[in-house]
Design an enzyme around this catalytic site. Structure first.
Site, PDB file in Angstrom:
ATOM      1  N   PHE A  39     -32.615   1.156 -21.079  1.00 28.42           N
ATOM      2  CA  PHE A  39     -33.557   2.030 -20.377  1.00 28.42           C
ATOM      3  C   PHE A  39     -33.178   3.477 -20.636  1.00 28.42           C
ATOM      4  O   PHE A  39     -32.065   3.907 -20.301  1.00 28.42           O
ATOM      5  CB  PHE A  39     -33.545   1.720 -18.871  1.00 28.42           C
ATOM      6  CG  PHE A  39     -33.965   0.317 -18.562  1.00 28.42           C
ATOM      7  CD1 PHE A  39     -35.307   0.011 -18.332  1.00 28.42           C
ATOM      8  CD2 PHE A  39     -33.035  -0.723 -18.534  1.00 28.42           C
ATOM      9  CE1 PHE A  39     -35.712  -1.289 -18.066  1.00 28.42           C
ATOM     10  CE2 PHE A  39     -33.431  -2.037 -18.269  1.00 28.42           C
ATOM     11  CZ  PHE A  39     -34.765  -2.313 -18.038  1.00 28.42           C
ATOM     12  N   VAL A  77     -28.752   0.944 -18.302  1.00 29.38           N
ATOM     13  CA  VAL A  77     -29.386   2.222 -17.993  1.00 29.38           C
ATOM     14  C   VAL A  77     -28.535   3.332 -18.604  1.00 29.38           C
ATOM     15  O   VAL A  77     -27.319   3.376 -18.403  1.00 29.38           O
ATOM     16  CB  VAL A  77     -29.452   2.415 -16.460  1.00 29.38           C
ATOM     17  CG1 VAL A  77     -30.060   3.759 -16.107  1.00 29.38           C
ATOM     18  CG2 VAL A  77     -30.233   1.274 -15.825  1.00 29.38           C
ATOM     19  N   CYS A  78     -29.161   4.228 -19.334  1.00 32.42           N
ATOM     20  CA  CYS A  78     -28.414   5.329 -19.958  1.00 32.42           C
ATOM     21  C   CYS A  78     -27.829   6.239 -18.877  1.00 32.42           C
ATOM     22  O   CYS A  78     -28.549   6.751 -18.015  1.00 32.42           O
ATOM     23  CB  CYS A  78     -29.322   6.140 -20.868  1.00 32.42           C
ATOM     24  SG  CYS A  78     -28.507   7.629 -21.498  1.00 32.42           S
ATOM     25  N   VAL A  79     -26.534   6.477 -18.958  1.00 32.64           N
ATOM     26  CA  VAL A  79     -25.857   7.286 -17.939  1.00 32.64           C
ATOM     27  C   VAL A  79     -26.373   8.727 -17.921  1.00 32.64           C
ATOM     28  O   VAL A  79     -26.652   9.277 -16.844  1.00 32.64           O
ATOM     29  CB  VAL A  79     -24.315   7.223 -18.114  1.00 32.64           C
ATOM     30  CG1 VAL A  79     -23.863   7.760 -19.464  1.00 32.64           C
ATOM     31  CG2 VAL A  79     -23.613   7.985 -16.992  1.00 32.64           C
ATOM     32  N   GLY A  82     -29.929   8.872 -16.716  1.00 29.84           N
ATOM     33  CA  GLY A  82     -29.938   8.507 -15.311  1.00 29.84           C
ATOM     34  C   GLY A  82     -29.460   9.653 -14.427  1.00 29.84           C
ATOM     35  O   GLY A  82     -30.082   9.960 -13.403  1.00 29.84           O
TER      36      GLY A  82
END
Lengths: 119, 126, 102
Positions: A39, A77-79, A82
């Site tokens: 994501f 989820v991409c840090v 995010g």
């Protein structure tokens, strides 16, 4: 065959997440493996546990969680994306994990196909 | 990340078709490109349609209150990302020439770009 | 090996279908999904362009997206395959790479 899936948009505003979910379900039904769903961009918003859509509508986050539970799919989820949008461990829905963009590149390397859903 | 040493080298292409600033895509694609450099893959960047505006010289977004990330394109060479392709038709349609661009690129015709894309293993678009 | 090109926006709204058709190589597969499915129907302003494309490309359209929009799968341009999500997976598996024209 191993598929990687990239989701570029959040739930509800765009059909991207719904299309990606249907694709993933069809792929596992056919015996393929979903190596990872990554994501990125506003796609990170799929992972919030705070969403409460009306009860007569689908719950996109829950649909992802069910996919992960039923088929052990890695939801990443991409840090950085995010953090930019306020998706952190504190509001991350169970079943998702936060990691770096390298996980996407790695998925591109190790999966047989990478399929992108966006706007 | 042991996968950095997996020895698999794929042809990756990041396809940029959207203008910068109006949406976040150009900036976050660039972040993806920089990360990809750590994986020793065969990385290609394509700029076509409004994507050519991402590498237009003289971007000054201070007045709209956003960060100017365009100098980062010039830093890509330092990450060994040197395969930048721009579509000639896209430049011409927008009244631009190669001199308007802030990085050295290879200008390809639309037909050549289509052939180049056809040889890729992983195509990332936003 | 060929590429699967996906297009998800109506050609009446965006240029991604044109961009896709301008770069796809002979033998490639195109799959129209989401709001792009309108381009698969006969009788639209894009019919001529799609019929031309069908001469060298394999045109597909996602049936569930047609149905969702009340569009009749019997009215797709000749030579266009109506597929379900399983067909989408088969198309992706059967081509070397997938290129989403977003």
């Amino acid at each position: 065959m191993k598929f990687a899936v990239l989701v570029n948009e959040g739930p509800y505003n765009h059909q991207a997440a719904d299309s990606a979910l249907q694709f993933c379900k069809a792929a596992v039904d056919k015996g393929h493996e979903i190596f990872r769903v990554f994501f990125y961009y506003d796609g990170v918003n799929n992972a919030t546990k705070l969403g409460e859509p009306p009860s007569d509508d689908r719950n996109v986050t829950r649909n992802w969680q069910k996919l992960a539970e039923d088929h052990k799919v890695d939801l990443v989820v991409c840090v950085a994306a995010g953090l930019r949008r306020g998706i952190t461990e504190s509001n991350l829905a169970p079943g998702f994990r936060i990691s770096g963009l390298g996980q996407l590149i790695e998925a591109g390397i190790h999966a047989d196909r990478l399929v992108t859903f966006g706007d | 990340m042991d996968d950095m040493e997996s020895g698999i080298v794929k042809k990756f292409m990041f396809v940029n078709r959207k203008a910068p600033h109006g949406t976040v895509y150009a900036l976050e694609v660039l972040e993806m490109v920089l990360i990809s450099a750590a994986f020793d893959q065969d990385v290609h960047l394509a700029f076509l349609d409004d994507g050519v505006l991402q590498i237009k010289k003289g971007q000054t977004p201070a007045g709209i209150g956003v960060k100017n990330f365009s100098p980062t394109y010039r830093a890509l060479e330092g990450y060994d990302i040197e395969k930048l392709y721009v579509e000639a038709e896209s430049l011409a349609e927008r009244g631009l020439t190669e001199d308007d661009l802030l990085v050295p690129v290879e200008v390809l015709s639309r037909a050549e770009m289509g052939k180049l894309m056809a040889g890729m293993d992983v195509v990332l678009t936003a | 090996m060929s590429t699967l090109h996906t297009v998800n926006k109506s050609p009446f709204e965006r240029s991604c279908l044109d961009a896709c058709l301008g770069h796809a190589q002979p033998g490639d597969a195109i799959l129209l999904i989401e709001d792009a499915v309108i381009a698969a129907l006969s009788g639209t302003a894009f019919e001529g362009k799609m019929a031309d494309a069908a001469k060298t490309l394999k045109l597909n359209v996602l049936g569930p997206d047609l149905a969702a929009r009340g569009l009749d799968p019997a009215k797709v341009i000749k030579g266009t395959h109506v597929v379900d999500y399983a067909g989408f997976v088969d198309l992706a598996a059967g081509t070397r790479a997938t290129n989403a024209w977003l």
